[in-house]
Design a protein around this motif. Structure first.
Motif, mmCIF file in Angstrom:
data_model
loop_
_atom_site.group_PDB
_atom_site.id
_atom_site.type_symbol
_atom_site.label_atom_id
_atom_site.label_comp_id
_atom_site.label_asym_id
_atom_site.label_seq_id
_atom_site.Cartn_x
_atom_site.Cartn_y
_atom_site.Cartn_z
ATOM 1 N N TRP A 199 0.850 -1.193 0.000
ATOM 2 C CA TRP A 199 0.000 0.000 0.000
ATOM 3 C C TRP A 199 0.886 1.243 0.000
ATOM 4 C CZ3 TRP A 199 -4.457 -0.622 4.138
ATOM 5 C CH2 TRP A 199 -5.278 -1.698 3.766
ATOM 6 N N LEU A 200 0.501 2.193 -0.793
ATOM 7 C CA LEU A 200 1.175 3.488 -0.825
ATOM 8 C C LEU A 200 0.201 4.536 -0.290
ATOM 9 C CD1 LEU A 200 3.939 4.640 -1.882
ATOM 10 C CD2 LEU A 200 2.676 5.331 -3.941
ATOM 11 N N PHE A 201 0.532 5.118 0.867
ATOM 12 C CA PHE A 201 -0.305 6.165 1.459
ATOM 13 C C PHE A 201 0.134 7.520 0.893
ATOM 14 C CE2 PHE A 201 -0.533 2.732 4.516
ATOM 15 C CZ PHE A 201 -1.829 2.788 5.010
ATOM 16 N N LEU A 202 -0.765 8.187 0.219
ATOM 17 C CA LEU A 202 -0.492 9.494 -0.382
ATOM 18 C C LEU A 202 -1.275 10.538 0.404
ATOM 19 C CD1 LEU A 202 -0.999 7.770 -3.686
ATOM 20 C CD2 LEU A 202 1.090 9.080 -3.341
ATOM 21 N N ILE A 203 -0.559 11.317 1.218
ATOM 22 C CA ILE A 203 -1.217 12.142 2.236
ATOM 23 C C ILE A 203 -0.959 13.629 1.996
ATOM 24 C CG2 ILE A 203 -1.502 12.505 4.708
ATOM 25 C CD1 ILE A 203 -0.126 9.715 5.069
ATOM 26 N N GLU A 204 -2.033 14.378 1.843
ATOM 27 C CA GLU A 204 -1.945 15.833 1.736
ATOM 28 C C GLU A 204 -2.232 16.435 3.105
ATOM 29 O OE1 GLU A 204 -0.766 17.475 -0.574
ATOM 30 O OE2 GLU A 204 -1.465 16.897 -2.567
ATOM 31 N N GLY A 213 -0.949 -0.523 -4.304
ATOM 32 C CA GLY A 213 -2.289 0.010 -4.147
ATOM 33 C C GLY A 213 -2.225 1.380 -3.500
ATOM 34 N N ARG A 214 -3.003 2.314 -3.999
ATOM 35 C CA ARG A 214 -2.924 3.690 -3.502
ATOM 36 C C ARG A 214 -4.025 3.994 -2.491
ATOM 37 N NH1 ARG A 214 -1.072 2.698 -8.742
ATOM 38 N NH2 ARG A 214 -2.534 4.078 -9.814
ATOM 39 N N VAL A 215 -3.617 4.578 -1.370
ATOM 40 C CA VAL A 215 -4.561 5.030 -0.352
ATOM 41 C C VAL A 215 -4.421 6.544 -0.252
ATOM 42 C CG1 VAL A 215 -5.291 4.869 2.047
ATOM 43 C CG2 VAL A 215 -4.301 2.863 0.905
ATOM 44 N N TYR A 216 -5.435 7.262 -0.697
ATOM 45 C CA TYR A 216 -5.393 8.722 -0.695
ATOM 46 C C TYR A 216 -5.969 9.249 0.617
ATOM 47 C CZ TYR A 216 -4.220 8.555 -5.636
ATOM 48 O OH TYR A 216 -3.592 8.327 -6.836
ATOM 49 N N VAL A 217 -5.199 10.107 1.280
ATOM 50 C CA VAL A 217 -5.606 10.630 2.581
ATOM 51 C C VAL A 217 -5.439 12.143 2.588
ATOM 52 C CG1 VAL A 217 -5.233 10.553 5.075
ATOM 53 C CG2 VAL A 217 -4.801 8.502 3.690
ATOM 54 N N THR A 218 -6.457 12.842 3.096
ATOM 55 C CA THR A 218 -6.341 14.273 3.350
ATOM 56 C C THR A 218 -6.305 14.461 4.857
ATOM 57 O OG1 THR A 218 -7.598 14.829 1.351
ATOM 58 C CG2 THR A 218 -7.325 16.556 3.005
#
Length: 319
Positions: free
Chosen positions: A232-237, A263-268
């Motif tokens: 998993w790749l956590f992409l966090i803004e 797999g991408r996990v998008y997080v704000t």
């Protein structure tokens, strides 16, 4: 060497910060010293001058005509620092005069004038050293202050990096130290930005294995974590003043990461609920929201599943 160039040498020798090493500060110093282009430094004076008087001296004797609205810039970007460095005193004739008075005046200190009068003489270097020993270098003081304000971040492997001060970077610290252990257990930081330095930490080799080319690193979100066990790749803004993972941002990142096998996990991430509510309508579906004020909880922007990567749309379209 012109008087302006000589003034620059003095400013550097006295340890003024780089932002004050400019023509404006050089001309201000010459005005406070009452020096014209042909005057020797041994003739330094100590007149009482308002900002307007300083600007008039620049115009009349050094050919620099600053616009009237430059007065505040001179006061805030040169005079203020000169005062901090003990090159001048404010209102030495009447210390009770209000700061915002139109009659506020500035005067070289006696010690600063002594240093200036020795410029070009063998004693100049020693006089500068003595002055700095007595009052300190403003550049060094500013550097110490910045270091005190820096935000230390402990990475998952126990190593530490420091971010420049600010709310945005404080939120990034909380993402690494609070979000990652709760929701990205055993993940590693592969990218960490900084509002001042942009790139602060980059795990180049791991990014290469994920097919994320170096040319795209600046386009990554503020914090990127990689969980190798789950791929998993956590992409966090981190959102304090700029937008969340919106539909547009999501599409841009998906295009950039098209060849990434993880797999991408998008997080704000937000600091609190008020910040979240401000941007809630812009957050893309199939992403997550984390609020630092409530670190144990997540808000899932989808109804049928919880934290994890969503199916890639390009694969769905081809089925």
């Amino acid at each position: 060497m012109s008087k302006r160039e000589e003034a620059m040498e003095i400013i550097k020798a006295l340890g003024l910060p780089r932002k004050q090493q400019n023509a404006r500060s050089c001309l201000t110093l010459l005005a406070l010293a009452g020096l014209k282009e042909k005057d020797p430094w041994s003739k330094v004076q100590r007149p009482l001058l308002r900002i307007w008087d300083i600007m008039e001296w620049m115009r009349a004797h050094h050919g620099k005509d600053y616009a009237a609205n430059s007065r505040e810039t001179i006061r805030r970007q040169t005079i203020h620092q000169f005062e901090q460095a003990r090159l001048l005193d404010r209102n030495p004739d009447d210390p009770t005069r209000p700061t915002n008075s139109g009659d506020t005046v500035y005067q070289l200190t006696a010690r600063a004038a002594k240093v200036l009068r020795s410029f070009g003489k063998p004693s100049f270097s020693a006089n500068c050293e003595t002055f700095i020993e007595q009052h300190g270098s403003l550049s060094a003081a500013y550097a110490r202050a910045r270091n005190v304000l820096k935000v230390p971040v402990t990475l998952p492997d126990g190593s530490t990096v420091t971010l420049s001060p600010g709310l945005h970077n404080e939120l990034q610290r909380m993402i690494v130290e609070e979000f990652a252990p709760r929701f990205g257990q055993d993940s590693v930081v592969v990218y960490l930005g900084d509002t001042a330095k942009k790139r602060l930490f980059i795990a180049t080799e791991i990014l290469k294995t994920l097919n994320i080319p170096e040319m795209n690193h600046d386009k990554l979100p503020d914090v990127v974590l990689y969980d190798q066990n789950r791929a998993w790749l956590f992409l966090i803004e981190a959102v304090t003043s700029h937008g969340p993972v919106s539909a547009k941002r999501h599409a841009e990142l998906e295009t950039m990461l098209h060849d990434c096998p993880a797999g991408r996990v998008y997080v704000t991430a937000f600091t609190d609920f008020s910040a979240f509510k401000k941007y809630a309508s812009d957050i893309v579906w199939e992403s997550e929201v984390w609020i630092a004020a409530f670190p144990d909880h997540m808000i899932h922007f989808n109804g049928d599943m919880f934290l994890g990567p969503y199916p890639r749309r390009d694969k769905e379209d081809g089925e």
